[in-house]
Design an enzyme around this catalytic site. Structure first.
Site, PDB file in Angstrom:
ATOM      1  CB  THR A   1     -22.557  85.347  45.784  1.00 57.68           C
ATOM      2  OG1 THR A   1     -21.807  85.899  44.695  1.00 57.68           O
ATOM      3  CG2 THR A   1     -24.005  85.823  45.719  1.00 57.68           C
TER       4      THR A   1
ATOM      5  CD  GLU B   1     -18.304  92.041  41.798  1.00 60.10           C
ATOM      6  OE1 GLU B   1     -19.441  91.822  42.250  1.00 60.10           O
ATOM      7  OE2 GLU B   1     -17.916  93.185  41.467  1.00 60.10           O
TER       8      GLU B   1
ATOM      9  CD  GLU C   1     -29.616  91.321  43.390  1.00 58.32           C
ATOM     10  OE1 GLU C   1     -29.045  91.430  44.496  1.00 58.32           O
ATOM     11  OE2 GLU C   1     -29.015  91.476  42.312  1.00 58.32           O
TER      12      GLU C   1
ATOM     13  CG  ASP D   1     -21.934  86.146  38.536  1.00 60.44           C
ATOM     14  OD1 ASP D   1     -23.000  85.544  38.686  1.00 60.44           O
ATOM     15  OD2 ASP D   1     -21.829  87.379  38.656  1.00 60.44           O
TER      16      ASP D   1
ATOM     17  NE  ARG E   1     -28.431  93.116  46.765  1.00 63.09           N
ATOM     18  CZ  ARG E   1     -28.113  94.236  46.135  1.00 63.09           C
ATOM     19  NH1 ARG E   1     -27.987  95.364  46.804  1.00 63.09           N
ATOM     20  NH2 ARG E   1     -27.931  94.244  44.822  1.00 63.09           N
TER      21      ARG E   1
END
Length: 456
Positions: free
Chosen positions: A436, A350, A83, A216, A87
């Protein structure tokens, strides 16, 4: 309208939660997720590039000043390596490439260095959690036999290649290249990549395979690594198209009502469930269509379009016209959530991400129409006085808000909506690859040489 939405989200964050990670828009106070340990300002860093792209100059300036003065990584706390990478590192890298402001490059590299101890494992497969003060790592206690998670260690590649590019320090790229070495040595069950890999033994954990959560973005990053390398990273390309082949054979199914979906694989048994997170795959198949081997380009575009349609149905079949966290295809049910704990919507991007890719690749007007339906639903059900909130049950006629304005709402959901309705020459795909978390990173052209490395 997207500028107004962004402004509403940003202004309320600024008013009630400035400097904290996220906003609670109903209680009008800060929200801190344990994913970021004691690092603060997730919404600020995640939103930097969106503010820049939307030309919200004043807001960008105040965000940059906060980063300069207050973004601090010397915290004694455990963070999620994945994360924080997507981010914070991703957000800082993008802000640097878009604005050229040196502070963002400096902070990105500084944070990258803090993440390196996560790779101190027998195999070099990083830990999921890292105390960035002590450098001690561990894995999620719930993960199969102490395993690291495919989507987590597989979603560092783009950012770490750029960290090497911007710092002149090859160690970042070496760490992520080694992850591929480990994966290539292993036998893949049916050509599929299980979601769990033990960082000590270098062996797979449970044979669960998913293109949703836990899996994913690993697949996304194989394709994007190849695109970001100006199509020179042949290993990434090969791994991606071989994985897609196995996914098609073993996971992609068509419902009796004609909806194409991607199931989950549990040791050879299929669970006919698709997560909202899996809906990114429509855009991925579309983006990868151009490089598909032996005349499969049209087939991959078609696959992307089919997934987009299924995910649109998952939205359309709810009362609120917003999609659930997961939906099923069994017992006569199609594209509907059957369990209470799967009926929530947390402002996820998404489905809109897939609309944006499919719009740019086909210019079929339905993708903009579907995107507009999502805007109307967001405005009607998620917009509250103090920002935007997720919803507990999208099948209900009355909103029960979860009271969190996720940082990815500003970083991804609003950015992808903005791009869906912008011209194709805003962040064109031939020059930019999105991480992503929707942070654009430039394609590294072969002739760039090492210009950056002399600018230290």
């Amino acid at each position: 309208v997207f500028l107004q939405m962004m402004k509403h989200a940003w202004d309320n964050y600024k008013r009630y939660a400035w400097g904290l990670n996220e906003l609670k828009p109903i209680s009008k106070q800060g929200h801190s997720s344990n994913l970021f340990g004691n690092i603060q300002g997730a919404t600020i860093v995640d939103a930097l590039d969106t503010l820049y792209i939307m030309e919200m100059k004043e807001e960008f300036k105040e965000a940059k000043e906060w980063v300069e003065k207050n973004l601090d990584f010397n915290v004694n706390a455990e963070i999620s390596v994945f994360e924080v990478n997507i981010r914070f590192v991703g957000g800082l890298l993008s802000a640097y490439y878009l604005s050229g402001e040196e502070v963002f490059r400096k902070k990105a590299v500084e944070l990258g260095e803090k993440l390196l101890p996560a790779f101190n494992t027998p195999t070099g497969i990083p830990w999921a959690l890292l105390n960035i003060k002590s450098g001690i790592g561990r894995n999620w206690p719930w993960a199969s036999g102490g395993s690291s998670i495919l989507a987590e260690f597989g979603t560092l590649h783009l950012e770490f290649v750029h960290l090497s590019h911007l710092s002149g320090n090859p160690v970042f790229a070496e760490k992520v290249m080694n992850i591929r070495k480990v994966l290539n040595r292993l036998d893949k069950p049916e050509g599929l990549y299980p979601n769990y890999l033990n960082p000590s033994s270098g062996q797979w954990g449970q044979h669960h395979v998913s293109i949703g959560g836990l899996g994913d973005s690993f697949y996304e990053y194989l394709l994007k690594a190849w695109l970001m390398s100006d199509k020179t990273d042949e290993e990434g390309k090969k791994m991606y198209y071989e994985a897609v082949q196995a996914i098609e054979t073993h996971l992609i199914r068509k419902s009796s009502g004609g909806l194409t979906y991607i199931a989950e694989w549990k040791g050879g048994l299929l669970e006919h469930k698709m997560g909202h997170l899996t809906c990114f795959a429509g855009g991925m198949f579309g983006l990868g269509a151009d490089g598909a081997p032996n005349d499969k380009t049209g087939h991959h575009i078609e696959l992307g379009a089919e997934i987009a349609r299924t995910c649109h149905e998952s939205y359309d079949r709810t009362s609120m016209k917003l999609g659930p966290e997961a939906f099923r295809f069994d017992g006569g049910v199609e594209a509907i959530a059957t369990r209470q704990n799967e009926k929530y919507y947390i402002l996820r991007p998404e489905v809109i991400e897939t609309y944006m890719y499919m719009w740019r690749l086909t210019h079929d007007p339905k993708y903009r129409q579907w995107g507009w339906e999502a805007v109307e639903a967001l405005e009607k059900h998620c917009r509250v006085d103090g920002g935007y909130s997720g919803i507990r049950d999208v099948y209900n006629n009355h909103e029960s808000h979860d009271d969190v304005q996720q940082s990815f709402f500003l970083s991804e959901t609003l950015k992808y909506l903005y791009l869906l309705f912008s011209e194709d020459d805003l962040l064109p795909f031939e020059h930019w690859v999105f991480n992503t978390e929707a942070h654009p990173l430039p394609v590294l052209h072969k002739d760039d040489g090492n210009k950056e490395e002399n600018q230290k």
